[in-house]
Design a protein around this motif. Structure first.
Motif, PDB file in Angstrom:
ATOM      1  N   HIS A   1     -15.434 -32.108   4.705  1.00  0.00           N
ATOM      2  CA  HIS A   1     -16.268 -33.109   5.373  1.00  0.00           C
ATOM      3  C   HIS A   1     -15.661 -33.448   6.742  1.00  0.00           C
ATOM      4  CE1 HIS A   1     -19.273 -36.315   5.353  1.00  0.00           C
ATOM      5  NE2 HIS A   1     -18.363 -37.054   5.980  1.00  0.00           N
ATOM      6  N   GLY A   2     -16.501 -33.569   7.742  1.00  0.00           N
ATOM      7  CA  GLY A   2     -16.027 -33.864   9.094  1.00  0.00           C
ATOM      8  C   GLY A   2     -16.132 -32.663  10.022  1.00  0.00           C
ATOM      9  N   PHE A   3     -16.766 -31.589   9.538  1.00  0.00           N
ATOM     10  CA  PHE A   3     -16.920 -30.399  10.379  1.00  0.00           C
ATOM     11  C   PHE A   3     -17.603 -30.803  11.682  1.00  0.00           C
ATOM     12  CE2 PHE A   3     -18.728 -26.394  11.798  1.00  0.00           C
ATOM     13  CZ  PHE A   3     -17.649 -25.543  11.621  1.00  0.00           C
ATOM     14  N   PRO A   4     -17.076 -30.347  12.846  1.00  0.00           N
ATOM     15  CA  PRO A   4     -17.508 -30.895  14.133  1.00  0.00           C
ATOM     16  C   PRO A   4     -18.782 -30.309  14.751  1.00  0.00           C
ATOM     17  CG  PRO A   4     -15.728 -29.344  14.467  1.00  0.00           C
ATOM     18  CD  PRO A   4     -15.922 -29.461  12.987  1.00  0.00           C
TER      19      PRO A   4
ATOM     20  N   ASP B   1     -16.147 -17.979  20.674  1.00  0.00           N
ATOM     21  CA  ASP B   1     -15.281 -17.325  21.652  1.00  0.00           C
ATOM     22  C   ASP B   1     -13.913 -17.971  21.818  1.00  0.00           C
ATOM     23  OD1 ASP B   1     -17.125 -15.350  22.221  1.00  0.00           O
ATOM     24  OD2 ASP B   1     -18.112 -16.541  23.780  1.00  0.00           O
ATOM     25  N   GLY B   2     -12.886 -17.267  21.324  1.00  0.00           N
ATOM     26  CA  GLY B   2     -11.508 -17.656  21.545  1.00  0.00           C
ATOM     27  C   GLY B   2     -11.076 -18.997  21.007  1.00  0.00           C
ATOM     28  N   LYS B   3     -11.857 -19.602  20.159  1.00  0.00           N
ATOM     29  CA  LYS B   3     -11.527 -20.937  19.652  1.00  0.00           C
ATOM     30  C   LYS B   3     -11.227 -20.884  18.150  1.00  0.00           C
ATOM     31  CE  LYS B   3     -14.321 -23.356  23.045  1.00  0.00           C
ATOM     32  NZ  LYS B   3     -15.430 -24.254  23.289  1.00  0.00           N
ATOM     33  N   VAL B   4     -10.499 -21.863  17.709  1.00  0.00           N
ATOM     34  CA  VAL B   4     -10.242 -22.038  16.283  1.00  0.00           C
ATOM     35  C   VAL B   4     -11.421 -22.815  15.700  1.00  0.00           C
ATOM     36  CG1 VAL B   4      -8.731 -23.174  14.607  1.00  0.00           C
ATOM     37  CG2 VAL B   4      -7.748 -22.056  16.620  1.00  0.00           C
ATOM     38  N   VAL B   5     -11.918 -22.380  14.541  1.00  0.00           N
ATOM     39  CA  VAL B   5     -12.962 -23.129  13.846  1.00  0.00           C
ATOM     40  C   VAL B   5     -12.246 -23.972  12.789  1.00  0.00           C
ATOM     41  CG1 VAL B   5     -15.047 -23.002  12.446  1.00  0.00           C
ATOM     42  CG2 VAL B   5     -14.679 -21.341  14.279  1.00  0.00           C
ATOM     43  N   PRO B   6     -12.246 -25.303  12.969  1.00  0.00           N
ATOM     44  CA  PRO B   6     -11.479 -26.167  12.073  1.00  0.00           C
ATOM     45  C   PRO B   6     -12.224 -26.502  10.782  1.00  0.00           C
ATOM     46  CG  PRO B   6     -12.523 -27.493  13.747  1.00  0.00           C
ATOM     47  CD  PRO B   6     -12.864 -26.059  14.059  1.00  0.00           C
ATOM     48  N   LEU B   7     -11.439 -26.941   9.801  1.00  0.00           N
ATOM     49  CA  LEU B   7     -11.929 -27.493   8.539  1.00  0.00           C
ATOM     50  C   LEU B   7     -12.643 -26.480   7.648  1.00  0.00           C
ATOM     51  CD1 LEU B   7     -13.123 -31.014   9.767  1.00  0.00           C
ATOM     52  CD2 LEU B   7     -10.884 -30.344   8.869  1.00  0.00           C
ATOM     53  N   ILE B   8     -12.404 -25.193   7.872  1.00  0.00           N
ATOM     54  CA  ILE B   8     -12.931 -24.148   6.995  1.00  0.00           C
ATOM     55  C   ILE B   8     -11.850 -23.830   5.967  1.00  0.00           C
ATOM     56  CG2 ILE B   8     -13.779 -21.768   6.813  1.00  0.00           C
ATOM     57  CD1 ILE B   8     -15.733 -23.555   8.284  1.00  0.00           C
ATOM     58  N   MET B   9     -12.186 -23.918   4.699  1.00  0.00           N
ATOM     59  CA  MET B   9     -11.216 -23.658   3.633  1.00  0.00           C
ATOM     60  C   MET B   9     -11.289 -22.228   3.108  1.00  0.00           C
ATOM     61  SD  MET B   9     -11.526 -27.102   1.338  1.00  0.00           S
ATOM     62  CE  MET B   9     -10.238 -26.559   0.227  1.00  0.00           C
ATOM     63  N   GLU B  10     -12.526 -21.725   2.953  1.00  0.00           N
ATOM     64  CA  GLU B  10     -12.720 -20.393   2.361  1.00  0.00           C
ATOM     65  C   GLU B  10     -13.923 -19.711   2.981  1.00  0.00           C
ATOM     66  OE1 GLU B  10     -11.173 -21.480  -2.159  1.00  0.00           O
ATOM     67  OE2 GLU B  10     -13.322 -21.356  -1.770  1.00  0.00           O
ATOM     68  N   VAL B  11     -13.842 -18.385   2.997  1.00  0.00           N
ATOM     69  CA  VAL B  11     -14.941 -17.546   3.465  1.00  0.00           C
ATOM     70  C   VAL B  11     -15.144 -16.459   2.415  1.00  0.00           C
ATOM     71  CG1 VAL B  11     -15.729 -15.958   5.265  1.00  0.00           C
ATOM     72  CG2 VAL B  11     -14.386 -17.974   5.881  1.00  0.00           C
TER      73      VAL B  11
ATOM     74  N   TYR C   1      -6.742 -24.452   6.879  1.00  0.00           N
ATOM     75  CA  TYR C   1      -8.107 -24.921   7.189  1.00  0.00           C
ATOM     76  C   TYR C   1      -8.469 -24.706   8.655  1.00  0.00           C
ATOM     77  CZ  TYR C   1      -7.467 -27.403   2.735  1.00  0.00           C
ATOM     78  OH  TYR C   1      -7.206 -27.741   1.431  1.00  0.00           O
ATOM     79  N   LYS C   2      -7.859 -23.685   9.277  1.00  0.00           N
ATOM     80  CA  LYS C   2      -8.153 -23.343  10.674  1.00  0.00           C
ATOM     81  C   LYS C   2      -8.479 -21.859  10.717  1.00  0.00           C
ATOM     82  CE  LYS C   2      -4.861 -26.735  12.373  1.00  0.00           C
ATOM     83  NZ  LYS C   2      -3.528 -26.916  12.950  1.00  0.00           N
ATOM     84  N   TRP C   3      -9.757 -21.555  10.950  1.00  0.00           N
ATOM     85  CA  TRP C   3     -10.186 -20.161  11.006  1.00  0.00           C
ATOM     86  C   TRP C   3      -9.918 -19.649  12.411  1.00  0.00           C
ATOM     87  CZ3 TRP C   3     -15.733 -18.210   9.425  1.00  0.00           C
ATOM     88  CH2 TRP C   3     -15.677 -16.846   9.149  1.00  0.00           C
ATOM     89  N   MET C   4      -8.885 -18.822  12.519  1.00  0.00           N
ATOM     90  CA  MET C   4      -8.436 -18.309  13.808  1.00  0.00           C
ATOM     91  C   MET C   4      -9.381 -17.206  14.300  1.00  0.00           C
ATOM     92  SD  MET C   4      -5.960 -20.311  14.087  1.00  0.00           S
ATOM     93  CE  MET C   4      -4.866 -19.810  15.381  1.00  0.00           C
ATOM     94  N   PRO C   5      -9.447 -17.012  15.638  1.00  0.00           N
ATOM     95  CA  PRO C   5     -10.346 -15.990  16.201  1.00  0.00           C
ATOM     96  C   PRO C   5     -10.052 -14.567  15.715  1.00  0.00           C
ATOM     97  CG  PRO C   5      -9.549 -17.451  17.923  1.00  0.00           C
ATOM     98  CD  PRO C   5      -8.796 -17.797  16.680  1.00  0.00           C
ATOM     99  N   ASP C   6      -8.799 -14.266  15.413  1.00  0.00           N
ATOM    100  CA  ASP C   6      -8.438 -12.907  14.987  1.00  0.00           C
ATOM    101  C   ASP C   6      -8.375 -12.757  13.458  1.00  0.00           C
ATOM    102  OD1 ASP C   6      -6.224 -14.502  14.627  1.00  0.00           O
ATOM    103  OD2 ASP C   6      -4.797 -13.051  15.431  1.00  0.00           O
ATOM    104  N   ASP C   7      -8.771 -13.777  12.719  1.00  0.00           N
ATOM    105  CA  ASP C   7      -8.731 -13.752  11.256  1.00  0.00           C
ATOM    106  C   ASP C   7     -10.064 -13.237  10.713  1.00  0.00           C
ATOM    107  OD1 ASP C   7      -8.203 -14.117   8.575  1.00  0.00           O
ATOM    108  OD2 ASP C   7      -8.268 -16.309   8.654  1.00  0.00           O
ATOM    109  N   VAL C   8     -10.121 -11.929  10.491  1.00  0.00           N
ATOM    110  CA  VAL C   8     -11.328 -11.298   9.962  1.00  0.00           C
ATOM    111  C   VAL C   8     -11.124 -11.069   8.471  1.00  0.00           C
ATOM    112  CG1 VAL C   8     -12.832  -9.277  10.067  1.00  0.00           C
ATOM    113  CG2 VAL C   8     -11.834 -10.212  12.167  1.00  0.00           C
TER     114      VAL C   8
END
Length: 161
Positions: free
Chosen positions: A74-77, A144-154, A44-51
């Protein structure tokens, strides 16, 4: 006589109904879109290099609406976040930055919710022309360079307008 004919037809109608209803149900989902694919996000952590990469083959020329699909917890920041959308085909590559709204102006989540899970279907392009051929569609976040948290699927979904 009417009772005999009615009694004979009722089981046949039931059998026919049991055959047709599942066929319609299972085939109708694919009628809603031309292409759909979803990939999971690790931990549940979308990393910057995860395309996320999706391969689509267009069998004929057509105009399609391009939707980005996001499932989050739920709880996306944040109220929104940007993603890179790249569509590459035989005629070249097209890249756009698309802002995905997670909350509306009132601070409520957008999309469909079920318990702690939220599904967003965001229209990224209207009536994009796909000519016959192979396409690669890439989606990566643009924070930019950050992890996007609480993402399950794209995912990506292509629909006829």
């Amino acid at each position: 006589m009417f009772l005999q004919i009615y009694a004979f037809q009722t089981p046949m109608l039931m059998k026919l109904t049991l055959l047709i209803v599942p066929l319609i149900f299972f085939s109708s989902c694919s009628l809603l879109w031309e292409f759909r694919d979803i990939e999971e996000v690790s931990d549940y952590k979308w990393m910057p290099d995860d395309v996320k990469t999706f391969d689509y083959t267009a069998s004929e020329a057509q105009h399609l609406n391009v939707f980005i699909l996001i499932r989050h917890v739920h709880g996306f920041p944040a109220a929104s976040f940007p993603v890179h959308l790249e569509i590459e085909g035989s005629e070249g590559s097209e890249t756009n930055i698309v802002d995905i709204d997670v909350m509306n102006g009132a601070g409520n989540y957008v999309g469909e919710g079920s318990g702690d899970l939220w599904d967003i279907k965001h229209l990224a392009q209207t009536e994009k022309i796909f000519k016959p051929g192979e396409y690669q569609i890439r989606i990566g976040h643009a924070v930019d360079g950050k992890v996007v948290p609480l993402i399950m699927e794209v995912g990506i979904q292509l629909e006829k307008p």
